[in-house]
Design an enzyme around this catalytic site. Structure first.
Site, mmCIF file in Angstrom:
data_model
loop_
_atom_site.group_PDB
_atom_site.id
_atom_site.type_symbol
_atom_site.label_atom_id
_atom_site.label_comp_id
_atom_site.label_asym_id
_atom_site.label_seq_id
_atom_site.Cartn_x
_atom_site.Cartn_y
_atom_site.Cartn_z
ATOM 1 N N LYS A 282 84.947 26.217 16.041
ATOM 2 C CA LYS A 282 85.762 27.169 15.330
ATOM 3 C C LYS A 282 86.917 27.654 16.231
ATOM 4 O O LYS A 282 87.906 28.003 15.434
ATOM 5 C CB LYS A 282 84.755 28.405 15.253
ATOM 6 C CG LYS A 282 83.672 28.408 14.113
ATOM 7 C CD LYS A 282 84.128 28.001 12.863
ATOM 8 C CE LYS A 282 83.054 27.625 11.751
ATOM 9 N NZ LYS A 282 83.645 27.716 10.357
ATOM 10 N N ASN B 76 74.615 21.108 2.673
ATOM 11 C CA ASN B 76 73.753 22.308 2.809
ATOM 12 C C ASN B 76 73.392 23.201 1.805
ATOM 13 O O ASN B 76 73.360 24.487 1.874
ATOM 14 C CB ASN B 76 74.282 23.012 4.146
ATOM 15 C CG ASN B 76 72.932 24.153 4.731
ATOM 16 O OD1 ASN B 76 72.047 23.850 4.547
ATOM 17 N ND2 ASN B 76 73.455 25.287 5.098
ATOM 18 N N TYR C 44 79.149 24.576 18.419
ATOM 19 C CA TYR C 44 79.510 25.216 17.065
ATOM 20 C C TYR C 44 80.699 26.122 17.083
ATOM 21 O O TYR C 44 81.697 26.176 16.721
ATOM 22 C CB TYR C 44 78.429 26.047 16.373
ATOM 23 C CG TYR C 44 78.684 26.831 15.406
ATOM 24 C CD1 TYR C 44 79.446 26.663 14.138
ATOM 25 C CD2 TYR C 44 78.687 28.202 15.482
ATOM 26 C CE1 TYR C 44 79.714 27.392 12.974
ATOM 27 C CE2 TYR C 44 79.257 28.973 14.559
ATOM 28 C CZ TYR C 44 79.498 28.716 13.315
ATOM 29 O OH TYR C 44 80.085 29.533 12.415
ATOM 30 N N TYR D 271 76.568 29.575 1.180
ATOM 31 C CA TYR D 271 76.133 31.113 1.177
ATOM 32 C C TYR D 271 77.453 31.882 1.051
ATOM 33 O O TYR D 271 77.487 32.888 -0.024
ATOM 34 C CB TYR D 271 75.361 31.648 2.307
ATOM 35 C CG TYR D 271 74.770 32.998 2.458
ATOM 36 C CD1 TYR D 271 74.107 33.597 1.653
ATOM 37 C CD2 TYR D 271 75.497 33.700 3.501
ATOM 38 C CE1 TYR D 271 73.712 34.910 1.335
ATOM 39 C CE2 TYR D 271 74.903 35.013 3.516
ATOM 40 C CZ TYR D 271 74.268 35.689 2.339
ATOM 41 O OH TYR D 271 73.881 37.156 2.420
ATOM 42 N N SER E 115 84.161 32.347 13.215
ATOM 43 C CA SER E 115 82.794 32.989 13.659
ATOM 44 C C SER E 115 83.128 33.877 14.768
ATOM 45 O O SER E 115 84.015 33.564 15.840
ATOM 46 C CB SER E 115 81.965 31.702 13.904
ATOM 47 O OG SER E 115 80.961 32.406 14.656
HETATM 48 O O1 LIG Z 1 81.487 18.971 6.408
HETATM 49 C C1 LIG Z 1 80.949 19.920 5.529
HETATM 50 C C2 LIG Z 1 79.911 20.707 6.107
HETATM 51 C C3 LIG Z 1 79.386 21.754 5.294
HETATM 52 N N1 LIG Z 1 79.940 21.536 3.903
HETATM 53 C C4 LIG Z 1 79.264 22.634 2.997
HETATM 54 O O2 LIG Z 1 79.640 24.020 3.419
HETATM 55 C C5 LIG Z 1 78.950 24.989 3.013
HETATM 56 C C6 LIG Z 1 78.691 25.967 4.308
HETATM 57 O O3 LIG Z 1 77.963 27.118 3.789
HETATM 58 P P1 LIG Z 1 76.546 27.470 4.415
HETATM 59 O O4 LIG Z 1 75.960 26.255 5.226
HETATM 60 O O5 LIG Z 1 75.685 28.148 3.473
HETATM 61 O O6 LIG Z 1 77.089 28.461 5.486
HETATM 62 P P2 LIG Z 1 77.450 29.900 5.522
HETATM 63 O O7 LIG Z 1 76.256 30.902 5.956
HETATM 64 O O8 LIG Z 1 77.990 30.154 4.150
HETATM 65 O O9 LIG Z 1 78.756 29.906 6.593
HETATM 66 C C7 LIG Z 1 79.746 30.606 6.362
HETATM 67 O O10 LIG Z 1 79.797 31.448 7.423
HETATM 68 C C8 LIG Z 1 80.048 30.947 8.774
HETATM 69 C C9 LIG Z 1 80.052 32.018 9.811
HETATM 70 O O11 LIG Z 1 79.064 32.780 9.811
HETATM 71 C C10 LIG Z 1 81.198 29.727 8.974
HETATM 72 O O12 LIG Z 1 81.014 29.112 10.063
HETATM 73 C C11 LIG Z 1 81.201 28.704 7.960
HETATM 74 O O13 LIG Z 1 82.138 27.948 7.992
HETATM 75 C C12 LIG Z 1 80.973 29.361 6.478
HETATM 76 O O14 LIG Z 1 80.538 28.584 5.489
HETATM 77 C C13 LIG Z 1 77.506 24.207 2.504
HETATM 78 O O15 LIG Z 1 77.657 24.559 1.033
HETATM 79 C C14 LIG Z 1 77.753 22.895 2.994
HETATM 80 O O16 LIG Z 1 77.111 21.822 2.126
HETATM 81 C C15 LIG Z 1 80.844 20.944 3.484
HETATM 82 O O17 LIG Z 1 81.258 20.913 2.346
HETATM 83 N N2 LIG Z 1 81.425 19.965 4.431
#
Ligand SMILES: O=c1ccn([C@@H]2O[C@H](COP(=O)(O)OP(=O)(O)O[C@H]3O[C@H](CO)[C@@H](O)[C@H](O)[C@H]3O)[C@@H](O)[C@H]2O)c(=O)[nH]1
Length: 232
Positions: A201, A76, A197, A52, A171
């Site tokens: 961080k 994800n 979690y 996201y 975070s």
């Molecule tokens: O080991 C991993 C774990 C996850 N992902 C990918 O990382 C992305 C994370 O994005 P999402 O799950 O949509 O999370 P966000 O809401 O975008 O989270 C963001 O914002 C969070 C804080 O609000 C942080 O903790 C996260 O690291 C950051 O990605 C996804 O595409 C996952 O597929 C990886 O590539 N490798």
């Protein structure tokens, strides 16, 4: 006399002025604009780039003329077999630019190393992480493995390839239960983290602080977000 001026001297002076004054000023101004005012537009590796916040960041980077290499293990986000994730396909539609994408897990040292060796990467924005608070209480080991071991591997590969600039997507959970409001950057971290979690961080922030202390060439920014909004 007048016709000599009009026909010969003015064109000659004009050409000399263009050649020796206007063109050099143009070059100097362009150099100054690209190097001093705007940051040089380099290549940014975005981990978790299909997520996201990651995919929205990719839009901003592309619109500001950075080149982007996105990596994601697709845990994800949605992608059809052997295709770019849907989120990044849409980013390409919005920006009309191409994103280099690799389906890679940040714990896979060899795959990461290959990416660093095959692209000239200037900096990393690190989003890849598991991020569900409730789930982290149920499967803490998966969170420690993905978020801490994964980040540590990424930083090692960066270091061995001489890439030492990183923005880490942390975070607001690292502040735990707030000791005062509004929370500022001076608020202590890691003291009351209520879930695995948030602890992951916090630990990664501490790893980066130690790495920066050990080597002043390292530059790290810790972006603490909550529900997608930047807090500090
Ligand atoms: O080991 C991993 C774990 C996850 N992902 C990918 O990382 C992305 C994370 O994005 P999402 O799950 O949509 O999370 P966000 O809401 O975008 O989270 C963001 O914002 C969070 C804080 O609000 C942080 O903790 C996260 O690291 C950051 O990605 C996804 O595409 C996952 O597929 C990886 O590539 N490798």
């Amino acid at each position: 006399m007048l016709s000599l001026l009009r026909n010969r001297l003015i064109p000659i002076y004009f050409s000399v002025a263009v050649y020796y004054v206007i063109i050099p000023i143009g070059f100097v101004t362009k150099w100054w604009l690209t190097n001093e005012i705007m940051a040089p537009n380099g290549t940014i590796l975005v981990t978790g780039g299909a997520g996201y916040v990651g995919s929205h960041t990719v839009v901003e980077l592309l619109q500001n003329n950075y080149s982007v290499i996105a990596i994601d293990n697709l845990v994800n986000c949605y992608a059809e077999k052997n295709q770019k994730p849907e989120s990044l396909k849409r980013v390409e539609q919005i920006t009309k630019k191409t994103i280099v994408f690799h389906d890679v897990d940040i714990r896979n040292r060899d795959a990461l190393d290959k990416i660093f060796k095959s692209h000239k990467i200037d900096a990393v924005i690190h989003f890849a992480a598991l991020k569900a608070v409730g789930e982290s209480v149920q499967i803490p080991l998966a969170y420690y493995q993905n978020n801490i071991a994964g980040s540590s591997t990424l930083f090692e590969v960066m270091q061995s390839n001489g890439v030492k600039k990183v923005v880490f997507s942390s975070s607001a959970t690292v502040y735990g239960i707030p000791q005062f409001l509004p929370i500022t950057e001076e608020h202590p971290t890691g003291q009351n983290c209520t879930n695995p979690y948030g602890k992951t961080k916090y630990f990664v922030e501490e790893i980066l602080k130690d790495v920066c202390t050990s080597d002043p060439e390292w530059k790290a920014k810790l972006a603490k977000t909550h529900l997608g909004f930047l807090i500090t």
